[in-house]
Enzyme design. Structure first.
Site, PDB file in Angstrom:
ATOM      1  N   SER A 141      71.043   8.733  12.384  1.00 17.54           N
ATOM      2  CA  SER A 141      72.269   8.065  12.053  1.00 17.54           C
ATOM      3  C   SER A 141      72.003   6.733  12.338  1.00 17.54           C
ATOM      4  O   SER A 141      71.238   6.333  12.919  1.00 17.54           O
ATOM      5  CB  SER A 141      73.451   8.756  12.784  1.00 17.54           C
ATOM      6  OG  SER A 141      74.644   7.723  13.003  1.00 17.54           O
ATOM      7  N   TYR A 159      76.896  10.659  21.891  1.00 15.15           N
ATOM      8  CA  TYR A 159      76.687  10.807  20.384  1.00 15.15           C
ATOM      9  C   TYR A 159      75.491   9.812  20.376  1.00 15.15           C
ATOM     10  O   TYR A 159      74.511  10.098  19.761  1.00 15.15           O
ATOM     11  CB  TYR A 159      77.762  10.601  19.413  1.00 15.15           C
ATOM     12  CG  TYR A 159      77.239  10.655  17.884  1.00 15.15           C
ATOM     13  CD1 TYR A 159      76.940  11.979  17.435  1.00 15.15           C
ATOM     14  CD2 TYR A 159      77.022   9.485  17.005  1.00 15.15           C
ATOM     15  CE1 TYR A 159      76.911  12.332  16.316  1.00 15.15           C
ATOM     16  CE2 TYR A 159      76.722   9.834  15.777  1.00 15.15           C
ATOM     17  CZ  TYR A 159      76.470  11.320  15.321  1.00 15.15           C
ATOM     18  OH  TYR A 159      76.055  11.569  14.103  1.00 15.15           O
TER      19      TYR A 159
END
Ligand SMILES: NC(=O)c1ccc[n+]([C@@H]2O[C@H](COP(=O)([O-])OP(=O)(O)OC[C@H]3O[C@@H](n4cnc5c(N)ncnc54)[C@H](OP(=O)(O)O)[C@@H]3O)[C@@H](O)[C@H]2O)c1
Lengths: 303, 334
Positions: free
Chosen positions: B192, B205
């Site tokens: 990501s 995350y």
């Protein structure tokens, strides 16, 4: 109206960036004000030996009120503790494996009860397995993750809330330059340190508007301790291993001057910048030339 | 060799790779064929994983779908079967595709929790027996806890790390040995843009995604050091994708039109092109390369300025609030 504001911001933006760069340069030349550590209780994980030991001594030397050491080996904790106490700073040690969540929470409670509120948390404990992926043992891979990354989550969760209440505190992380530029042969370490870096960066951004609570991350190159024993860089004249005392000094200084990120030595900035600029194949050639593909072949580590 | 000579050679190679990269940018290289190759997609039940599966199906690869959710996984398999039927070459027709041997790809589904090491190893063993050698491994499964660090239950932090990062150890260890034997394979890490830079409030995350990228990079250097040129690696770093994973996440209102959430289809299309041309890394949108570079040269204060200008430093706060609200509502319903 909205548009006007945006344009204003957009025009100011390059100026702001320029000012920030200028300020960083000025800071580099004229040392800023340093905060006083006289009221601080410092906890160093992995404080028994290696960089952690020097960190603990340096914090004591620069005037911390109390120093607490965590680690797994009681013998070296005790030695370091005695040394610091003898030099006149109150020092305590507790045996605690930071990879074990329950133990961290429990020992944190003990620390609070016996010593008081920790205001500077130094996440320094780390392990390295130092093998390639296929040669790594699964449990060893996981252990590195638990100690190097998750350990920091648990210690931070244990001590940060109180720092926020007091509006006084500092979370410090001894990371590694390998978190930003990985090498082969230490896949467990590179993964865990990259995670730890992200954790600190995100935390730093989140704590920007909590006055009094700050973060510092240190990213040292190969340091002369037992951790990476045997690792051989190709051009040691150009990139000599760092001295752990120097790393400790720079860390304490970064805490006192409230610096968020410190790369040691600063020449490593180039490597990180190159990485985001070069095509992968060029990067590989440079790595190969610099010897980072072979440096872990002779790795022995802590035995 | 003399160091100076070596330095010269390296500089030359570096320049060459720039030229080569430039050439590739101008003249799109041909995409490699994947028909008949076995492709494992983790987290295939939804979002990007499902789209990766359909894209590979369109190119007639044999698909092995892993997901923790059986139903969703079966739905993807159904989609894949439809595509196989649509794209079936007509047998014996004279449109010049005779040189391609007729091959009927199949799709296999497995329920697997990638965060559990034993589950990964046993499922991988089944795949080896029932399907054969795996060429493509798409490490795509990912979760997000959606709580501020201090409010997040420890189990969720562990889970995020296990699914988004540690799972890559196990899946890769399961399939890499055969790839090494054959010196043939392709490992794709779906990370990501939060694996390249962070934002406040989603420590777990970001940590997991940075970890996945650290793993990816270290592994690709390992393969290079071992001269396993036949095994390719591609790192996929999409910006916020419109799959509902980060519902509510917002950057600054006035800037937002320049960085709209990506359409998942677009993101996968870009990723597929990168994979099939053996490109080592792909960031969508391209502006992320610039942000990434800026981040490495600017001092931290300036980065903070940049984030604030973009409204990116706290872009996750509305998402976290949204999460909190929806979980509260659910709890009150129960
Ligand atoms: N040495 C380098 O080249 C280098 C380079 C860059 C960054 N660093 C970083 O600097 C830090 C310190 O490294 P070092 O060189 O001082 O390594 P070291 O000499 O091996 O010391 C590591 C310390 O961590 C402690 N520790 C390890 N696992 C622990 C656990 N599970 N729970 C509690 N304590 C634990 C060890 O004590 P016990 O064994 O007694 O528990 C020891 O005190 C690490 O974060 C490392 O990543 C080192």
């Amino acid at each position: 109206m909205m548009d006007l504001k945006l344009w204003g911001c957009a025009l100011l933006f390059p100026l702001q960036i320029f000012l920030c760069v200028l300020r960083a340069a000025v800071r580099f030349l004229l040392p800023p004000r340093r905060k006083d550590l006289g009221t601080d209780v410092v906890l160093v994980t992995g404080g028994g030996r290696g960089i952690g030991r020097h960190l603990a001594k340096e914090f004591a030397k620069q005037g911390a009120k109390k120093v607490i050491l965590w680690g797994r080996t009681e013998k070296c904790l005790k030695e370091t503790c005695e040394e610091i106490s003898a030099a006149g700073t109150e020092c305590h040690y507790f045996v605690c494996d930071v990879g074990n969540r329950e133990e961290v929470y429990q020992q944190a409670k003990v620390v609070r009860e016996k010593v008081g509120d920790v205001t500077i948390l130094v996440n320094n404990a780390a392990v390295v397995h130092g093998k390639s992926l296929m040669n790594s043992d699964d449990d060893a891979l996981l252990k590195t993750q638990h100690v190097n990354t998750l350990g920091q989550f648990w210690t931070t969760k244990a001590f940060l809330p109180r720092m926020l209440e007091l509006c006084h505190g500092h979370v410090v992380c001894i990371n590694s330059i390998l978190s930003l530029s990985s090498i082969p042969g230490a896949i467990d370490y590179c993964t865990s340190k990259a995670s730890a870096y992200a954790f600190m960066e995100s935390l730093t951004l989140g704590l920007l508007d909590c006055p009094g609570v700050d973060c510092t991350t240190i990213l040292p190159f190969h340091t002369d301790t037992e951790m990476f024993q045997g690792m051989r860089v190709r051009f040691p004249q150009l990139f000599p291993p760092l001295n752990p005392e120097m790393v400790a000094q720079r860390t304490v200084d970064a805490v006192r001057t409230n610096t968020a990120f410190v790369v040691l030595p600063w020449t490593m900035h180039f490597i990180v910048a190159l990485k985001s600029l070069l095509p992968q194949s060029a990067l590989e050639e440079i790595h190969k030339f610099a010897g980072s593909y072979t440096c872990m072949n002779t790795f022995k580590g802590r035995t | 060799m003399n160091i100076a000579a070596e330095l010269l050679v390296v500089s030359f190679k570096v320049i060459c790779s720039f030229v080569l990269a430039g050439a590739k940018w101008l003249v799109k290289p041909r995409e490699k064929r994947v028909a008949g190759q076995v492709c494992v997609v983790t987290g295939a039940g939804s979002g990007l994983g499902r789209l990766f599966a359909t894209e590979f199906a369109r190119r007639r690869a044999t698909l092995v779908l892993w997901d923790i959710n059986r139903e969703a996984n079966e739905e993807t398999a159904e989609l894949v079967r439809d595509i196989y039927r649509e794209t079936e070459p007509r047998r014996g027709s004279g449109d010049g595709v005779e040189d391609v041997p007729f091959y009927q790809p199949r799709v296999y589904t497995y329920v697997c929790d990638v965060s559990k090491r034993e589950s990964v190893y046993s499922t991988a063993e089944k795949v080896r027996q029932e399907v054969g050698n795996v060429t493509f491994l798409i490490n795509n499964a990912g979760v997000v806890s959606g709580h501020h660090l201090l409010e997040c239950p420890d189990e969720l932090i562990e889970r995020t790390m296990m699914v988004n990062c540690h799972a890559h150890f196990w899946t890769t260890k399961a399939f890499l040995p055969k790839m090494l034997d054959l010196n043939h394979g392709h490992i794709v890490t779906v990370a990501s843009s939060l694996g390249l830079f962070t934002t406040a409030g989603v420590e777990d995350y970001c940590a997991s995604k940075f970890g996945a990228i650290g793993f990816h990079e270290s592994l690709s250097h390992e393969l290079k050091a071992a001269n396993k040129d036949g095994i390719k690696m591609t790192l996929v770093c999409p910006f916020l994708v419109d799959t509902g994973m980060f519902q509510g996440c917002k950057i600054r209102k006035e800037i937002a039109p320049f960085f709209p959430p990506l359409k998942p289809e677009y993101c996968v299309e870009q990723a597929m092109r990168a994979i099939l041309t053996n490109q080592p890394m792909v960031c969508t949108p391209r502006a992320m390369y610039v942000v990434n570079f800026m981040k490495t040269i600017l001092p931290f204060d300036a980065i903070v300025c940049m984030y604030r200008f973009l409204g990116a430093d706290k872009c996750m706060y509305p998402f976290l609030a949204h999460r909190k609200e929806s979980t509260n509502n659910n709890e009150s319903k129960i």
